[in-house]
Design an enzyme around this catalytic site. Structure first.
Site, PDB file in Angstrom:
ATOM      1  N   SER A 178       9.868 -19.276  -0.579  1.00  0.00           N
ATOM      2  CA  SER A 178       8.548 -19.893  -0.520  1.00  0.00           C
ATOM      3  C   SER A 178       7.885 -19.583   0.814  1.00  0.00           C
ATOM      4  O   SER A 178       8.564 -19.296   1.798  1.00  0.00           O
ATOM      5  CB  SER A 178       8.645 -21.404  -0.700  1.00  0.00           C
ATOM      6  N   HIS A 179       6.557 -19.669   0.832  1.00  0.00           N
ATOM      7  CA  HIS A 179       5.832 -19.542   2.089  1.00  0.00           C
ATOM      8  C   HIS A 179       6.152 -20.707   3.027  1.00  0.00           C
ATOM      9  O   HIS A 179       5.958 -20.613   4.233  1.00  0.00           O
ATOM     10  CB  HIS A 179       4.316 -19.546   1.831  1.00  0.00           C
ATOM     11  N   SER A 180       6.589 -21.818   2.449  1.00  0.00           N
ATOM     12  CA  SER A 180       6.807 -23.032   3.225  1.00  0.00           C
ATOM     13  C   SER A 180       8.287 -23.387   3.223  1.00  0.00           C
ATOM     14  O   SER A 180       8.916 -23.470   2.161  1.00  0.00           O
ATOM     15  CB  SER A 180       5.993 -24.170   2.608  1.00  0.00           C
ATOM     16  N   GLY A 196       4.662 -18.499   5.697  1.00  0.00           N
ATOM     17  CA  GLY A 196       4.810 -17.072   5.420  1.00  0.00           C
ATOM     18  C   GLY A 196       6.197 -16.832   4.870  1.00  0.00           C
ATOM     19  O   GLY A 196       6.923 -17.787   4.567  1.00  0.00           O
ATOM     20  N   SER A 256       3.202 -12.773  -1.453  1.00  0.00           N
ATOM     21  CA  SER A 256       4.043 -12.060  -0.498  1.00  0.00           C
ATOM     22  C   SER A 256       5.501 -12.489  -0.602  1.00  0.00           C
ATOM     23  O   SER A 256       6.396 -11.752  -0.198  1.00  0.00           O
ATOM     24  CB  SER A 256       3.544 -12.249   0.934  1.00  0.00           C
TER      25      SER A 256
END
Lengths: 207, 225
Positions: free
Chosen positions: B9-11, B43, B70
């Site tokens: 995950s981004h977080s 990110g 991403s």
């Protein structure tokens, strides 16, 4: 200049580091309009990390060795979609360059084509999806038609990438965070296309 | 050993939260979070993903669940550069629901491809939709039962996981209210509340055994009493 050697490749990357540091706010502003607002900072972090590793290279590295160092560093340090995308581009470019000590015009076009193909394979974007592919694809086409002088190839690629980046402005995005915005993305330039144009412009200006 | 999971995950907090939720239903499965950048920001980190892939793989392979763009690109890049990419699958699935479904499947001993299919809400490879391919011999072996659900919150996540585990254990196609009872996502989507009368049907060689096991499971409160 006949061909592009490892020393040129290193000068180019060092100049890219400086140019991104200068223009990171501009790239981030583009990204804030239609993305998550971190493109400039992410690229700056990645290329600053590259700068710190360049000294670990041999005294006379091949272009491929420099490109590979950039690839592995960006993949590990950028943190956004640009990390895997540029990382893959530089990795494929490094593989295309192989252990050639210099790139002539033909070799340069091969390297640019491999970079573009890597980005397309990784991001699965097509032309007019409002992504960095919209800068890379015209750059590769123009490079292939520019003849057998490396400077002419670099200049053609840089000019076409810049035009390609501008041409993303009227597009609706079909990939990435901007694709959630629909028609609200119209009128904004894609930050990845802009950073591609930046990297290729610096290449054309590097002696 | 079971198939492991990696949550990209981004977080960091999303990744850890998904791990917490999925682990509640699959204590034996190695579920490893890879959220956020190396410096704790929003990110994805290639290095974190690579380390998580190694940590989650006990030899049976790893299914990767990702959130936005991403995260997928970073996972795919890690896959390209992995020593043994054949043991890694990236699921095209919602990160929370996919992780829960994959964890339940992995806990029941499912193979890499079966765990991937569970995450992506496809019927596991050996099972066929209950309404199709019913040979006369199979139709002869069918069983059904209707059960009023007594669980306080109905067939929510944990009881549903117990049902999926039980239904997966027999040579029979099992449905609950017409949907595949081996699919965590489909069972949850029914939203079966307390007091609802659910109809369980099974066809196949072990149809009767499957229905009997489900009756027993229901009598035990689907693991909640």
């Amino acid at each position: 200049m006949s061909g592009l050697d490892g020393a040129w490749t290193r000068r180019w990357i060092e100049a890219v580091v400086a140019e991104i540091a200068t223009r990171k706010s501009e790239l981030t502003a583009l990204d804030r309009a239609i993305g998550d607002g971190d493109h400039g900072e992410n690229l700056d972090r990645g290329f600053q990390a590259v700068l710190g590793k360049l000294d670990a290279l041999d005294d006379a590295p091949t272009p491929g060795a420099v490109l590979k160092l950039v690839a592995t560093t960006l993949i590990s340090t950028v943190g956004g979609a640009a990390g895997p995308l540029y990382g893959t581009a530089f990795l494929k470019a490094a593989m295309a360059a192989g252990d050639r000590p210099e790139l002539d015009a033909t070799g340069l076009v091969e390297v640019l084509t491999a970079a573009r193909d890597g980005i397309v394979a990784r991001g699965k974007a097509e032309p007019n999806d409002k992504t960095m592919v919209d800068a890379w694809s015209p750059a590769v086409e123009a490079a292939g038609a520019a003849g057998d002088d490396v400077r002419a190839v670099l200049e053609a690629a840089a000019s076409a990438a810049a035009e390609g980046a501008i041409a993303t402005e009227p597009l609706v995005a079909h990939k990435g965070r901007a694709s959630y915005l629909g028609e609200r993305a119209i009128g904004h330039r894609d930050p990845g296309a802009e950073s591609t144009a930046l990297i290729l412009r610096v290449a054309a200006d590097t002696r | 050993m079971t198939v492991g999971l990696v949550i990209v995950s981004h977080s960091a907090r999303i990744a850890e939260g998904v791990v917490e939720l999925a682990a509640q239903m699959a204590a034996a499965v190695e579920i490893v979070p890879a959220g956020g950048t190396d410096d704790g920001g929003i990110g994805t980190s290639f290095d974190k993903v690579q380390a998580a892939l190694t940590a989650a793989d006990s030899g049976d392979g790893v299914v990767v669940l990702c959130d936005l763009g991403s995260a997928v690109l970073t996972a795919e890049t890690a896959l390209d550069l992995a020593d043994d990419p054949g043991r890694i699958r990236i699921a095209d699935a919602p990160i929370v629901e996919g992780a829960v479904a994959a964890a339940v499947a992995a806990e029941s001993g499912a193979s890499l491809e079966q765990v991937l299919a569970a995450a992506q809400d496809q019927a596991p490879a050996p099972a066929q939709p209950a309404t199709e391919h019913q040979h006369p011999a199979d139709s002869a072996r069918s069983a059904a039962v209707e059960i009023a659900l007594a669980n306080e919150h109905g067939l929510h996540a944990r009881p549903a996981a117990e049902l999926v585990r039980t239904a997966s254990g027999f040579d029979a196609q099992v449905t609950v209210n017409g949907v595949d009872a081996t699919s965590m996502l489909r069972v949850l989507a029914l939203g079966l509340d307390r007091g609802t009368v659910a109809r369980f049907e099974a066809t196949g060689a072990q149809a009767a055994e499957a229905i009997a096991a489900i009756e027993l499971l229901a009598a035990e409160g689907f693991g909640e009493s």
